[in-house]
Structure formats: structure tokens, C-alpha cells
Design an enzyme around this catalytic site. Structure first.
Site, PDB file in Angstrom:
ATOM      1  N   LEU A  51      37.319  57.702 101.706  1.00 53.98           N
ATOM      2  CA  LEU A  51      37.102  56.045 101.937  1.00 53.98           C
ATOM      3  C   LEU A  51      37.971  55.605 101.394  1.00 53.98           C
ATOM      4  O   LEU A  51      38.800  55.912 100.467  1.00 53.98           O
ATOM      5  CB  LEU A  51      35.682  55.977 101.018  1.00 53.98           C
ATOM      6  N   ASP A  52      38.273  54.297 102.154  1.00 55.39           N
ATOM      7  CA  ASP A  52      39.334  53.382 101.316  1.00 55.39           C
ATOM      8  C   ASP A  52      39.261  53.084  99.956  1.00 55.39           C
ATOM      9  O   ASP A  52      37.988  53.077  99.470  1.00 55.39           O
ATOM     10  CB  ASP A  52      39.490  51.971 102.341  1.00 55.39           C
ATOM     11  N   GLN A  53      40.362  52.969  99.298  1.00 57.34           N
ATOM     12  CA  GLN A  53      40.135  52.697  97.802  1.00 57.34           C
ATOM     13  C   GLN A  53      39.317  51.374  97.625  1.00 57.34           C
ATOM     14  O   GLN A  53      38.445  51.429  96.531  1.00 57.34           O
ATOM     15  CB  GLN A  53      41.615  52.467  97.328  1.00 57.34           C
ATOM     16  N   THR A  55      36.757  50.566  99.514  1.00 50.85           N
ATOM     17  CA  THR A  55      35.388  50.688  99.877  1.00 50.85           C
ATOM     18  C   THR A  55      34.744  51.342  98.844  1.00 50.85           C
ATOM     19  O   THR A  55      35.116  52.345  98.512  1.00 50.85           O
ATOM     20  CB  THR A  55      35.706  51.130 101.297  1.00 50.85           C
ATOM     21  N   ARG A 152      37.951  47.856 109.350  1.00 52.35           N
ATOM     22  CA  ARG A 152      38.583  46.738 108.520  1.00 52.35           C
ATOM     23  C   ARG A 152      39.642  46.036 109.892  1.00 52.35           C
ATOM     24  O   ARG A 152      39.646  44.730 110.039  1.00 52.35           O
ATOM     25  CB  ARG A 152      39.624  46.857 107.629  1.00 52.35           C
TER      26      ARG A 152
END
Length: 206
Positions: A51-53, A55, A152
Site C-alpha cells: 500500500l502507498d505510504q 494509504t 489516486r
């Protein structure tokens, strides 16, 4: 401390907080991450997906080489079902829809991604609006592919960037939230050993 939602001899599911890396980055200041925190209690843990940092939400990790292989194949074959919740700027005209725009890394502005119909890799997101406000809306997002920053970039391309998105939203939209309002709230997949269908949920924290 990492929040564990499930664990057995083959796999574990954690709830990643916003702001924590999934895997270590470059440099000593970027070593704190989901993987390293989990390894403190489960030394054999391996990352399956990220997961993105910015998120928050559900991540599955494997505990053996065999389960890592089995889970990785599931993600490659797009078997897991993923649902995210987000708050976006503006109010979409439609109630739901899909975004199919190919994505690639924006090399000059890494780690940002960009839409590129020529060199981009295929990316597909379904979305559904579940709450409409005056200036923003709450949506459910269903990624059918797992490109970096896919949700995003796709929401920005739709004209409705996610609140708090420091990479893709304009300054006034960033200022509307203390964090990126994107959360991985549901993850369903097959158990790497028994093949049983498992579903995990994490209530949206915003």
C-alpha cells in the site's frame, strides 16, 4: 505496534496505519515499515503486495516461501477482491463508473505516476459514490489492476482528486484533510494452504 487481524502458520493480515511505508526505502530514515515491524514478531514474514505510504488499511503477508509463492500468484492472476474507501473533491455527475487509463512512472517526478496512452500499462478502476456533500463525496473504489498510485491518479484524471493527496491534488484540496483520505477496507482471497475463501474488513477511520 502493528494491529493484527488474522494470523496462522501460513499468512497474516495487518491493518497498516497511514504514513507508514510498506517496505523499507532508501536511507536509514526510511527503514521503519510494515515488513520490519511484522518481522520483529514473525521473522519469516514476506511482503506479498504493498500500500502507498499515505494509504491505510489491509495488507496480507506470507509466513513461508510456499505461501508467499501461492499468494503472489493470486495477486498476479488478480484473484483477490479489494475495496477501498475515499473522500474526493467535488461531486461526480454519475453515481458510478469505471476509469480505464494506462499508467506509468513519471520519471522526472518520481515516485509520482502519470497517464500515458502510449507507454503506460493497462489500469482499470471501478468506482461508486455512496455519499454526496456540498464540496466533496465519499466513494468506494474497486481496483482491477494494481498499478502504483492507481486510485489516486485515476480519481485525479476523473477531475475529483482524493482529499489530502499531496502528490496529485491542488493545494486547496490537500488542505481539506490532515492525511490522504484513502483506506483499504476490504480484502478477500484464497488461503494459500487450504484454498478456503477468506474475507477481511477494516472499518474506515475517517
Amino acid at each position: 505496534m502493528m494491529e493484527y487481524l488474522y494470523q496462522d502458520d501460513w499468512m497474516l493480515v495487518v491493518n497498516k496505519p497511514a504514513g507508514l511505508l510498506s517496505v523499507p526505502g532508501r536511507g536509514p530514515d526510511k527503514q521503519d515499515c510494515v515488513w520490519h515491524r511484522v518481522q520483529q514478531q514473525h521473522p519469516t514474514a514476506r511482503i506479498v503486495h504493498r500500500l502507498d505510504q499515505a494509504t491505510s488499511g489491509l495488507m496480507v503477508l506470507a509466513k513461508t516461501a510456499e505461501s508467499h509463492r501461492a499468494l503472489s500468484i493470486q495477486f498476479q492472476d488478480r484473484i483477490p477482491e479489494k475495496r477501498y474507501q475515499a473522500v474526493i473533491a467535488g461531486v461526480p455527475e454519475q453515481q458510478e463508473g469505471q476509469i480505464e487509463l494506462p499508467l506509468r512512472c513519471d520519471w522526472e517526478r518520481r515516485p509520482r505516476q502519470m497517464v500515458d496512452p502510449v507507454q503506460g500499462k493497462s489500469a482499470l478502476t471501478h468506482w461508486r459514490c455512496i455519499e454526496r456533500g456540498d464540496d466533496n463525496s465519499r466513494v468506494l473504489l474497486f481496483p482491477h489492476t494494481g498499478r502504483s498510485h492507481q486510485l489516486r491518479v485515476h480519481m485525479q484524471a476523473l477531475g475529483h482528486p482524493i482529499l489530502g493527496d499531496e502528490f496529485y491534488a491542488p493545494a486547496d484540496v490537500i488542505a481539506q484533510a490532515p492525511r490522504l483520505l484513502l483506506h483499504a477496507e476490504r480484502l478477500a482471497l484464497r488461503h494459500p494452504d487450504s484454498n478456503e475463501w477468506l474475507e477481511f474488513c477494516s472499518p474506515c477511520p475517517f
